[in-house]
Scaffold this active site. Structure first.
Site, PDB file in Angstrom:
ATOM      1  N   SER A  69       7.294  34.808 -24.753  1.00 34.36           N
ATOM      2  CA  SER A  69       8.934  35.084 -23.493  1.00 34.36           C
ATOM      3  C   SER A  69       9.857  34.810 -23.817  1.00 34.36           C
ATOM      4  CB  SER A  69       8.400  35.298 -21.958  1.00 34.36           C
ATOM      5  OG  SER A  69       8.166  33.564 -21.767  1.00 34.36           O
ATOM      6  N   VAL A  75      12.983  33.835 -22.514  1.00 32.22           N
ATOM      7  CA  VAL A  75      13.397  32.749 -21.608  1.00 32.22           C
ATOM      8  C   VAL A  75      12.838  31.464 -22.223  1.00 32.22           C
ATOM      9  CG1 VAL A  75      14.774  32.071 -20.235  1.00 32.22           C
ATOM     10  CG2 VAL A  75      14.778  34.503 -20.070  1.00 32.22           C
ATOM     11  N   CYS A  76      11.457  31.662 -22.188  1.00 31.67           N
ATOM     12  CA  CYS A  76      10.534  30.203 -22.741  1.00 31.67           C
ATOM     13  C   CYS A  76      10.986  30.107 -23.779  1.00 31.67           C
ATOM     14  CB  CYS A  76      10.026  30.746 -22.059  1.00 31.67           C
ATOM     15  SG  CYS A  76       9.177  30.439 -19.965  1.00 31.67           S
ATOM     16  N   SER A  77      10.806  31.100 -24.623  1.00 30.87           N
ATOM     17  CA  SER A  77      11.222  30.557 -26.170  1.00 30.87           C
ATOM     18  C   SER A  77      12.268  30.083 -26.506  1.00 30.87           C
ATOM     19  CB  SER A  77      10.565  32.066 -27.182  1.00 30.87           C
ATOM     20  OG  SER A  77       9.571  32.241 -26.465  1.00 30.87           O
ATOM     21  N   LEU A  97      12.000  26.146 -24.966  1.00 33.56           N
ATOM     22  CA  LEU A  97      11.366  25.143 -26.123  1.00 33.56           C
ATOM     23  C   LEU A  97      11.884  24.903 -27.269  1.00 33.56           C
ATOM     24  CD1 LEU A  97       9.311  26.315 -23.560  1.00 33.56           C
ATOM     25  CD2 LEU A  97       7.412  25.580 -24.892  1.00 33.56           C
TER      26      LEU A  97
END
Length: 157
Positions: free
Chosen positions: A44, A46-48, A51
């Site tokens: 996703s 924001v998660c990408s 991380l």
């Protein structure tokens, strides 16, 4: 849903499979600080970004002796695919089954969405939570905050 774990509490222990199918146990990392980063879903937006920021600055965490554990409800297979594509240098842990049990133990499971919220816990070398932050699902967290708190904890600030 469990209340969010607070500063001063012992971090709930867990054993989860990483992206390579290897078990990671929190108490097995005692003796060094651990940053436990819960995020909603692999791949996703924001998660990408979050991380990727952690990955780009991973050497700074390693230099401070800290382990970084990124936890989501994704399957080991999805995490392996994502990790292979992005070359993440830290463990991606699968809280897939029982679904979200570890996120729930930390008080960051969202039962409506079936995913973890954006919760981060800095655990000291004795297993005590020394700092925590939870942000809305649409807002990325700042790696500078993690490093500032880690430096403070380790006396390298």
């Amino acid at each position: 849903m469990t209340d969010t774990i607070t500063v001063g509490a012992y971090a709930p222990d867990f054993t989860l499979c990483d992206q390579y199918g290897q078990d990671t146990t929190l108490t097995g990392l005692r003796g060094r600080p651990v940053l436990v980063v819960f995020y909603p879903l692999a791949f996703s937006g924001v998660c990408s970004g979050e991380l990727a920021d952690l990955s780009a600055r991973h050497a700074e965490f390693a230099a401070l002796g800290a382990a970084v554990l990124a936890v989501s409800v994704d399957s080991v297979f999805a995490l392996r695919t994502w990790s292979d594509r992005e070359s993440f240098p830290f463990a991606l842990l699968s809280d897939f089954w029982p679904h979200g049990a570890v996120a729930d133990a930390y008080g960051v499971f969202d039962p409506t969405r079936g995913t973890a919220r954006r919760g981060t816990f800095l655990v000291d070398d004795d297993g005590i939570v020394r700092w925590t932050v939870t942000t809305p699902v649409s807002e990325p967290r700042d790696v500078d905050d993690y490093l500032r708190e880690l430096r403070s904890l380790t006396g390298n600030g």
